[in-house]
Scaffold this motif. Structure first.
Motif, PDB file in Angstrom:
ATOM      1  N   ASN A 104       0.885  -1.503  -0.151  1.00  0.00           N
ATOM      2  CA  ASN A 104      -0.115  -0.004   0.091  1.00  0.00           C
ATOM      3  C   ASN A 104       0.780   1.325  -0.141  1.00  0.00           C
ATOM      4  OD1 ASN A 104      -2.296   1.410  -0.025  1.00  0.00           O
ATOM      5  ND2 ASN A 104      -2.715   1.400   2.180  1.00  0.00           N
ATOM      6  N   LYS A 105       1.752   1.074  -0.874  1.00  0.00           N
ATOM      7  CA  LYS A 105       2.531   2.340  -1.088  1.00  0.00           C
ATOM      8  C   LYS A 105       3.662   2.663  -0.086  1.00  0.00           C
ATOM      9  CE  LYS A 105       0.585   6.161  -3.115  1.00  0.00           C
ATOM     10  NZ  LYS A 105      -0.460   7.077  -3.591  1.00  0.00           N
ATOM     11  N   GLU A 106       4.003   1.727   0.619  1.00  0.00           N
ATOM     12  CA  GLU A 106       4.857   1.764   1.646  1.00  0.00           C
ATOM     13  C   GLU A 106       5.965   0.639   1.727  1.00  0.00           C
ATOM     14  OE1 GLU A 106       5.604   1.370   6.317  1.00  0.00           O
ATOM     15  OE2 GLU A 106       3.428   1.779   5.839  1.00  0.00           O
ATOM     16  N   ILE A 107       7.243   1.062   1.514  1.00  0.00           N
ATOM     17  CA  ILE A 107       8.326  -0.283   1.607  1.00  0.00           C
ATOM     18  C   ILE A 107       8.437  -0.841   2.991  1.00  0.00           C
ATOM     19  CG2 ILE A 107      10.838  -0.844   1.083  1.00  0.00           C
ATOM     20  CD1 ILE A 107      10.803   1.757  -0.869  1.00  0.00           C
ATOM     21  N   ILE A 108       8.088  -1.933   3.229  1.00  0.00           N
ATOM     22  CA  ILE A 108       8.073  -2.607   4.527  1.00  0.00           C
ATOM     23  C   ILE A 108       9.231  -3.644   4.630  1.00  0.00           C
ATOM     24  CG2 ILE A 108       5.571  -2.683   4.461  1.00  0.00           C
ATOM     25  CD1 ILE A 108       5.288  -5.517   4.056  1.00  0.00           C
ATOM     26  N   GLY A 109      10.148  -3.984   3.620  1.00  0.00           N
ATOM     27  CA  GLY A 109      11.362  -4.540   3.847  1.00  0.00           C
ATOM     28  C   GLY A 109      11.966  -4.938   2.513  1.00  0.00           C
ATOM     29  N   VAL A 110      13.122  -5.554   2.804  1.00  0.00           N
ATOM     30  CA  VAL A 110      13.891  -5.912   1.575  1.00  0.00           C
ATOM     31  C   VAL A 110      14.489  -7.131   2.022  1.00  0.00           C
ATOM     32  CG1 VAL A 110      15.851  -5.274   0.008  1.00  0.00           C
ATOM     33  CG2 VAL A 110      14.403  -3.192   0.595  1.00  0.00           C
ATOM     34  N   THR A 111      14.389  -8.317   1.212  1.00  0.00           N
ATOM     35  CA  THR A 111      15.062  -9.539   1.249  1.00  0.00           C
ATOM     36  C   THR A 111      16.156  -9.566   0.177  1.00  0.00           C
ATOM     37  OG1 THR A 111      13.201 -10.482   2.188  1.00  0.00           O
ATOM     38  CG2 THR A 111      14.663 -12.093   1.583  1.00  0.00           C
ATOM     39  N   ALA A 133      22.034 -16.140   6.624  1.00  0.00           N
ATOM     40  CA  ALA A 133      20.807 -16.569   7.320  1.00  0.00           C
ATOM     41  C   ALA A 133      20.464 -15.760   8.586  1.00  0.00           C
ATOM     42  CB  ALA A 133      20.755 -18.016   7.032  1.00  0.00           C
ATOM     43  N   ASP A 134      19.250 -15.637   8.959  1.00  0.00           N
ATOM     44  CA  ASP A 134      18.692 -15.129  10.017  1.00  0.00           C
ATOM     45  C   ASP A 134      19.144 -13.887  10.458  1.00  0.00           C
ATOM     46  OD1 ASP A 134      17.126 -17.328  10.620  1.00  0.00           O
ATOM     47  OD2 ASP A 134      18.997 -18.350  11.053  1.00  0.00           O
ATOM     48  N   VAL A 135      19.708 -13.119   9.518  1.00  0.00           N
ATOM     49  CA  VAL A 135      20.294 -11.504   9.853  1.00  0.00           C
ATOM     50  C   VAL A 135      19.322 -10.430   9.501  1.00  0.00           C
ATOM     51  CG1 VAL A 135      22.084 -10.082   9.444  1.00  0.00           C
ATOM     52  CG2 VAL A 135      22.753 -12.389  10.191  1.00  0.00           C
ATOM     53  N   VAL A 136      18.938  -9.420  10.049  1.00  0.00           N
ATOM     54  CA  VAL A 136      18.222  -8.450   9.474  1.00  0.00           C
ATOM     55  C   VAL A 136      18.864  -7.125  10.144  1.00  0.00           C
ATOM     56  CG1 VAL A 136      15.823  -7.434   9.585  1.00  0.00           C
ATOM     57  CG2 VAL A 136      16.072 -10.066   9.899  1.00  0.00           C
ATOM     58  N   GLN A 137      18.971  -6.190   9.171  1.00  0.00           N
ATOM     59  CA  GLN A 137      19.858  -5.151   9.450  1.00  0.00           C
ATOM     60  C   GLN A 137      18.872  -3.860   8.988  1.00  0.00           C
ATOM     61  OE1 GLN A 137      23.608  -5.069   7.525  1.00  0.00           O
ATOM     62  NE2 GLN A 137      24.396  -6.841   9.047  1.00  0.00           N
ATOM     63  N   GLU A 138      19.320  -2.555   9.316  1.00  0.00           N
ATOM     64  CA  GLU A 138      18.598  -1.359   8.619  1.00  0.00           C
ATOM     65  C   GLU A 138      19.720  -0.831   7.704  1.00  0.00           C
ATOM     66  OE1 GLU A 138      17.246   1.025  12.105  1.00  0.00           O
ATOM     67  OE2 GLU A 138      15.398  -0.072  11.959  1.00  0.00           O
ATOM     68  N   GLY A 149      17.173  -7.924   4.983  1.00  0.00           N
ATOM     69  CA  GLY A 149      17.656  -9.097   5.430  1.00  0.00           C
ATOM     70  C   GLY A 149      16.645 -10.340   5.475  1.00  0.00           C
ATOM     71  N   ASP A 150      16.683 -11.348   6.241  1.00  0.00           N
ATOM     72  CA  ASP A 150      16.026 -12.711   6.392  1.00  0.00           C
ATOM     73  C   ASP A 150      14.706 -12.240   6.859  1.00  0.00           C
ATOM     74  OD1 ASP A 150      15.674 -15.226   5.578  1.00  0.00           O
ATOM     75  OD2 ASP A 150      16.956 -16.066   7.240  1.00  0.00           O
ATOM     76  N   HIS A 178      12.248 -21.213   7.686  1.00  0.00           N
ATOM     77  CA  HIS A 178      11.059 -20.426   7.751  1.00  0.00           C
ATOM     78  C   HIS A 178       9.935 -21.169   8.364  1.00  0.00           C
ATOM     79  CE1 HIS A 178      13.256 -17.222   5.813  1.00  0.00           C
ATOM     80  NE2 HIS A 178      13.191 -17.801   4.578  1.00  0.00           N
ATOM     81  N   MET A 179       9.567 -22.398   7.922  1.00  0.00           N
ATOM     82  CA  MET A 179       8.578 -23.090   8.258  1.00  0.00           C
ATOM     83  C   MET A 179       8.357 -23.207   9.805  1.00  0.00           C
ATOM     84  SD  MET A 179       6.867 -23.668   5.558  1.00  0.00           S
ATOM     85  CE  MET A 179       7.646 -22.329   4.801  1.00  0.00           C
TER      86      MET A 179
END
Length: 628
Positions: A104-111, A133-138, A149-150, A178-179
């Motif tokens: 809805n016109k908002e970037i909510i994340g990048v994988t 794997a399993d790393v999320v940054q800004e 990230g993931d 992920h499961m």
């Protein structure tokens, strides 16, 4: 859990590297079509903003900057829909292959992609860094902060995550992680190149994953000849719990090809629309479909005005001619005559209207006549059979056909060298020279036609001949595109028979009765390709064992000996000849015109198989065979 129903959409896009306007238009059209189908979520292919085939341009920081600016434009189109779109991202002097989620016109994340393809035609580690794997940054871009990230995303309570192309082909694929986190939907944006029967492997990969992980799985591939060598089949798959829900028709001529399905998410989801996967399609149909689409995209993306072909009446040039005819037939079938003619960017509106007024078969022939110019260039060594084959085929498909001889030009070159050497050139002493000059003299005239028409000159080399250098450089290798250089001669011969019988190209009846011959020696020599080389079936077996399966020369010899392919001495001679000619002729393979990747391997040093121009020529290895 409560039942949730999501309308899922996935689109194949025919993109071009760094064609910002064209790529963005296709993305916008896909978003609008998905919204018109009331889709909640749309998946687009890998790196679709820039195109997948940008190669070393991915290492230029400005490319990622422009791509992100385009992403912000895409964001504004995504009102009341979630869209996953692919682009490269340059962070901390590293490039990542990413899928960005806009809601809805908002970037909510990048994988970011976690596994890089590094085999066959792929060189991804040269450009991209794998994400752990399993790393999320800004990260910050243009004053805004985003997550990368993931990431596990959510759509109306349904958790979903990504496997980007190669990620899904690895044992420790992201879905394994992920499961357990409650993910019920996997999205796979891909750039998976065409190869014979690969769609069967890809189908099992997707459907089996949906069964193993008890999830819905959505897959979207690129479509068409994107950057010159690779062709993408545009496959779209939607599966759930081991059942296939949607699958599109592959290798179509559209810019955007979309499939949508309403998918139920619950503990025991209802799966209403199940389609049976058909048995593997005929590889003959696969290869001609891929070849015709590859030619069409190469022609229009190179801004060329059709094709020019030296039509010898033999198998290779006949396949090139019929491939153009099939390109027209398939294009009209896929797009309609008006859109096909318009998409070539060659014809004024009055011509398009004229094509539309004709019966379909006549319109096809008229278009072939505008898009394909052929010439038969005979010598005293040419036969009536090959002339009749060339003319009969050209007439049957509607191609423009010219006929001239090159004997005067050949005699002119021979006399010059005879004067210099002060001796006559003879077949006994100068066989190769006298053969090659005929092939080379054919190049200037056909190049002139290509230049006059602003058209692509088609070279006619095949993979079998490329392996052993059975081609005259600057002669039959002359051209701007070598469309069948990825196909072996044995396959070509049976393909032509199939096209006559199954597709109705009766003009192939002439060539299908001929033994392949260069027709460069006097007719009394009864020259054939297989007499000069070896049986094509044997040549192809040696080539595949040597360079696809990577066996040593003595192992290749022993395997073929066990199969009783030939008596030991004959087999030794053939294996020795193959490796000797292969080593000697790498320089030729380095100079061939760009070719299409159609089989599961090829011999193009710029895509699949690199080999040194100078080497030991397998002398030690071949000695081991001959001592046996």
């Amino acid at each position: 859990m409560e039942e949730t129903r999501l309308m899922l959409a996935a689109a194949a896009l025919n993109q071009t590297p760094m064609d910002w306007d064209g790529n963005m238009q296709n993305i916008k059209d896909a978003v609008e079509e998905a919204k018109s189908n009331k889709a909640h979520l749309l998946l687009l292919p890998e790196l679709c903003i820039t195109g997948y085939g940008c190669e070393d341009m991915f290492l230029s920081p400005w490319l990622s900057e422009v791509a992100f600016e385009k992403l912000l434009q895409v964001k504004e189109w995504c009102d009341n829909i979630t869209v996953a779109v692919g682009l490269p991202l340059f962070l901390d002097k590293k490039v990542y292959n990413t899928a960005c989620v806009i809601k809805n016109k908002e970037i909510i994340g990048v994988t970011a992609k976690q596994f890089m393809a590094n085999d066959g035609v792929h060189y991804e580690p040269r450009w991209f860094t794998p994400w752990p794997a399993d790393v999320v940054q800004e990260f910050e871009k243009f004053g805004q902060t985003y997550r990368i990230g993931d990431i596990i995303y959510e759509e109306q309570g349904v958790k979903y995550a990504f496997e980007i192309c190669e990620d899904a082909w690895r044992p420790n694929r992201p879905a394994e992680r992920h499961m357990p986190k409650g993910v019920e939907l996997i999205l796979n944006p891909s750039a998976s190149h065409f190869a014979l029967s690969k769609t069967d492997v890809r189908h099992r990969l997707v459907v089996d994953a949906s069964k193993k992980y008890r999830c819905a799985y959505v897959y979207a591939n690129l479509l068409g000849n994107e950057a010159g060598r690779m062709t993408y089949d545009g496959e779209v798959l939607i599966a759930q719990n081991g059942k296939l829900i949607r699958r599109n028709e592959l290798l179509c001529f559209k810019n955007v090809d979309m499939e949508c399905a309403e998918v139920c998410f619950s503990k025991n989801p209802t799966i209403e629309d199940v389609i049976e996967y058909l048995p593997p399609i005929d590889e003959n149909k696969e290869v001609i479909d891929a070849l015709s689409l590859a030619l069409f995209d190469y022609m229009r993306k190179s801004r060329s005005r059709g094709f020019v072909l030296s039509l010898s009446g033999g198998a290779d040039s006949s396949l090139c001619a019929v491939a153009v005819a099939e390109m027209v037939r398939k294009g009209i079938e896929s797009l309609g005559v008006v859109l096909f003619a318009a998409k070539t960017q060659m014809f004024p509106m009055k011509d398009v209207a004229y094509f539309e007024s004709l019966p379909p078969e006549q319109a096809q022939k008229e278009l072939v006549g505008r898009l394909l110019t052929c010439a038969y260039q005979g010598t005293v060594n040419s036969s009536d059979d090959t002339y009749n084959s060339a003319k009969g085929l050209a007439d049957s498909i509607g191609a423009k056909f010219f006929n001239w001889t090159i004997d005067n030009e050949v005699r002119g070159y021979i006399s010059k060298i005879e004067d210099v050497l002060q001796r006559p050139l003879t077949w006994e002493q100068d066989d190769l020279t006298l053969q090659n000059i005929q092939a080379r003299v054919r190049a200037p005239g056909i190049w002139m036609l290509a230049n006059i028409n602003n058209a692509l000159l088609m070279a006619t080399s095949n993979r079998s001949e490329g392996s052993v250098g059975y081609a005259t450089m600057d002669g039959d290798t002359a051209g701007g595109i070598s469309p069948i250089a990825g196909i072996d001669k044995a396959f070509i011969r049976q393909l032509l028979i199939w096209m006559q019988q199954e597709l109705g190209y009766e003009g192939l009846q002439y060539v299908n009765k001929l033994q392949p011959s260069a027709e460069l020696r006097p007719s009394e020599d009864e020259q054939t390709d297989e007499k000069d080389l070896m049986p094509y079936e044997v040549l192809n077996q040696i080539e595949r064992l040597a360079f696809h399966d990577r066996f040593a020369p003595h192992e290749v010899y022993n395997m073929l000996l066990e199969q009783q392919v030939a008596e030991p001495e004959m087999l030794k001679a053939w294996v020795t000849k193959f490796y000797t000619l292969w080593s000697r002729n790498q320089w030729k393979r380095e100079r061939y015109a760009p070719s299409f990747h159609l089989d599961d391997y090829n011999i193009d040093p710029r895509s699949w198989l690199r080999f040194p121009i100078l080497s030991g020529g397998f002398q030690t290895e071949l000695a081991k065979i001959n001592e046996a």
